[in-house]
Write an enzyme that holds these catalytic residues in place. Structure first.
Site, PDB file in Angstrom:
ATOM      1  N   LYS A   1      94.084 129.960  25.673  1.00 32.20           N
ATOM      2  CA  LYS A   1      93.854 128.516  25.805  1.00 32.20           C
ATOM      3  C   LYS A   1      93.754 127.956  24.400  1.00 32.20           C
ATOM      4  O   LYS A   1      92.792 128.206  23.684  1.00 32.20           O
ATOM      5  CB  LYS A   1      92.558 128.246  26.575  1.00 32.20           C
TER       6      LYS A   1
ATOM      7  N   LYS B   1      90.393 127.555  33.491  1.00 25.62           N
ATOM      8  CA  LYS B   1      90.176 127.751  32.056  1.00 25.62           C
ATOM      9  C   LYS B   1      88.782 128.320  31.837  1.00 25.62           C
ATOM     10  O   LYS B   1      87.801 127.871  32.438  1.00 25.62           O
ATOM     11  CB  LYS B   1      90.356 126.441  31.292  1.00 25.62           C
TER      12      LYS B   1
END
Length: 503
Positions: A209, A371
């Site tokens: 990420k 995430k």
């Protein structure tokens, strides 16, 4: 149909928190509208103008001196035509002509219609008809499955056109909407995950990420175009990204990914450096590097409905390793932890865990994409700011934070913070916030809910201080997110998911 009918539905939607009631009221209006009235009505009830921004700021709107009409006579078609004329007015004499058009519009409006138009043109219409509610209403009005409406909206990128398609052509017309190279797609988004362990499954990919900006890149022959996550085109400002995609061994493609500025050691530069490339005063010395994680179309083949593992195979065959998002498919728990450690060691935010059997679908799709970061972060809306004292006297400091209401109402306050603010950020807030002010009292400036800030926090806790019953724990400012709108902010459900004890 009269504008007054839209105004009445807007008021009814704003007066209830019940999602089903909002959707039912909007659906009834859309069913009653003529086909050519649907795009404008759907757009206005979403709080947007079909023509986009018209440059009619609050100073202009506040300066209008038009007495209200006694009876409602303004038709949707007439209002939309006047807005078209406003959008097309430019050049010599445009100031006078725009004033004439606004005077004509407001002079024909009742007092209630004037209030609605001021809010709509000023970008402050907050009656609670958010995207999800509108899509449900369109499906109900047309008598079609919501999934077909969502998919057509994703592929067209425009809610008014999707509403018109559904009402005029039904399921058949919606399913005829296809991916088109050169027309941006609504992006799929990741939901916050509580932990890497909880997000893992047997058939997932774990990817880095990045602390970058979302991009969607379309290629059609030698033509390459680039959009941000809000579907704003930035092609002219990112020639290095255009060149990288133009060099790929394909004829047509739609790529989804992130871009960021790297230093000489390959580590990410500050997020502000990346975002500076998308502003009007872009620094040409800041070069962007792309990292793609999805492929939606390749050489005549649409891939959005294919499972992620098929899209990743096609992506790996197209791109060299340096253009692909680093990650590992079907990792063990130890391998997934190593991916997270590698991402953090490289200066990135964390990882995204994605289900390999999931198709591409706009918005946050539950557990399909999650995430995971070592520190909890939320994107929240700034609702207000308090004037500081002591060293911060003269600065707008303590900010009020709101989470998005999942049912489409006003953002819900979940906390305040003055932590994490540098002198530079305080100066920016003090200079910027007044342009968003809608009221001021007792040392607090209340803002239109438009600015999004990324907050780090230790979790959430039950609280009687706020009506929502939950509050942030040890919140501090990380950065503002000019690449996001209030519609992209995290919901109250996301805050509640962080409650201590998992409640």
């Amino acid at each position: 149909m009269l504008l007054a009918e839209v105004v009445a539905v807007s008021a009814a939607v704003g007066a209830t928190r019940a999602r089903s009631a909002k959707s039912a009221a909007i659906a009834a209006l859309l069913r009653a509208a003529e086909p050519d009235e649907v795009p404008a009505a759907a757009s206005w009830l979403s709080g947007e103008l079909r023509q986009g921004r018209l440059g009619t700021g609050w100073r202009t709107l506040a300066g209008l001196d038009a007495g209200p009409a006694a009876e409602p006579t303004l038709a949707i078609r007439r209002v939309d035509a006047l807005l078209d004329d406003l959008a097309a007015t430019s050049g010599a004499g445009s100031t006078r002509r725009r004033a004439e058009l606004l005077a004509e519009l407001f002079g024909a409006a009742t007092a209630e219609e004037q209030r609605f138009l001021r809010s709509l043109l000023g970008g402050e219409l907050r009656q609670g008809a958010l995207e999800g509610v509108m899509l449900e209403a369109v499906a109900a009005a047309a008598g079609v499955p919501a999934a077909d409406v969502r998919r057509a909206f994703m592929l067209s990128g425009r809610l008014p056109e999707t509403a018109a398609t559904a009402l005029s052509g039904g399921v058949e017309a919606l399913r005829a909407v296809r991916l088109r190279v050169g027309r941006p797609v609504r992006p799929m988004l990741a939901s916050p995950g509580n932990s890497l362990e909880a997000a893992l499954g047997p058939d997932v990919v774990v990817e880095h990420k990045l602390d970058g900006a979302r991009i969607q890149v379309h290629r059609d022959g030698d033509e390459v175009r680039v959009w941000t996550r809000t579907l704003r085109e930035v092609t002219a400002g990112v020639p290095e990204l255009v060149a990288r995609v133009r060099a790929l061994p394909c004829r047509t493609a739609i790529l989804d990914g992130e871009t960021l500025a790297l230093d000489d050691d390959g580590r990410p530069r500050a997020f502000q450096d990346t975002m500076s490339r998308f502003g009007s005063d872009a620094d040409p010395d800041v070069l962007l590097s792309p990292f793609f994680f999805d492929l939606l179309h390749l050489d005549g083949r649409d891939l959005v409905d294919e499972p992620l593992h098929v899209r990743l195979d096609a992506l790996a065959a197209l791109l060299p390793p340096e253009l692909r998002m680093p990650g590992t498919r079907r990792p063990t728990a130890e391998q997934a932890a190593a991916v997270l450690d590698d991402a953090l060691a490289a200066g990135h935010e964390g990882v995204v865990v994605k289900a390999l059997d999931a198709p591409y679908a706009a918005g946050r799709r539950g557990r399909a994409w999650q995430k995971v970061k070592p520190v909890h972060t939320l994107d929240l809306v700034v609702l207000g700011a308090e004037w500081g004292y002591g060293r911060r006297t003269g600065s707008l400091s303590n900010i009020h934070l709101g989470a998005r209401d999942p049912d489409g109402g006003e953002p819900v306050m979940v906390g305040k913070t003055f932590k994490g603010m540098t002198d530079e950020l305080l100066a920016w807030q003090t200079a910027t916030f007044p342009a968003y002010a809608r009221a001021e009292e007792r040392g607090t400036v209340y803002l239109r809910p438009e600015l999004v800030v990324e907050i780090a926090l230790d979790g959430a806790q039950r609280s009687t201080r706020y009506p929502c019953g939950v509050a942030l724990r040890f919140a501090r400012v990380l950065r503002y997110r000019p690449d996001k709108t209030a519609a992209d902010a995290d919901t109250l459900d996301a805050v509640r998911a962080l409650l201590t004890g998992g409640a």
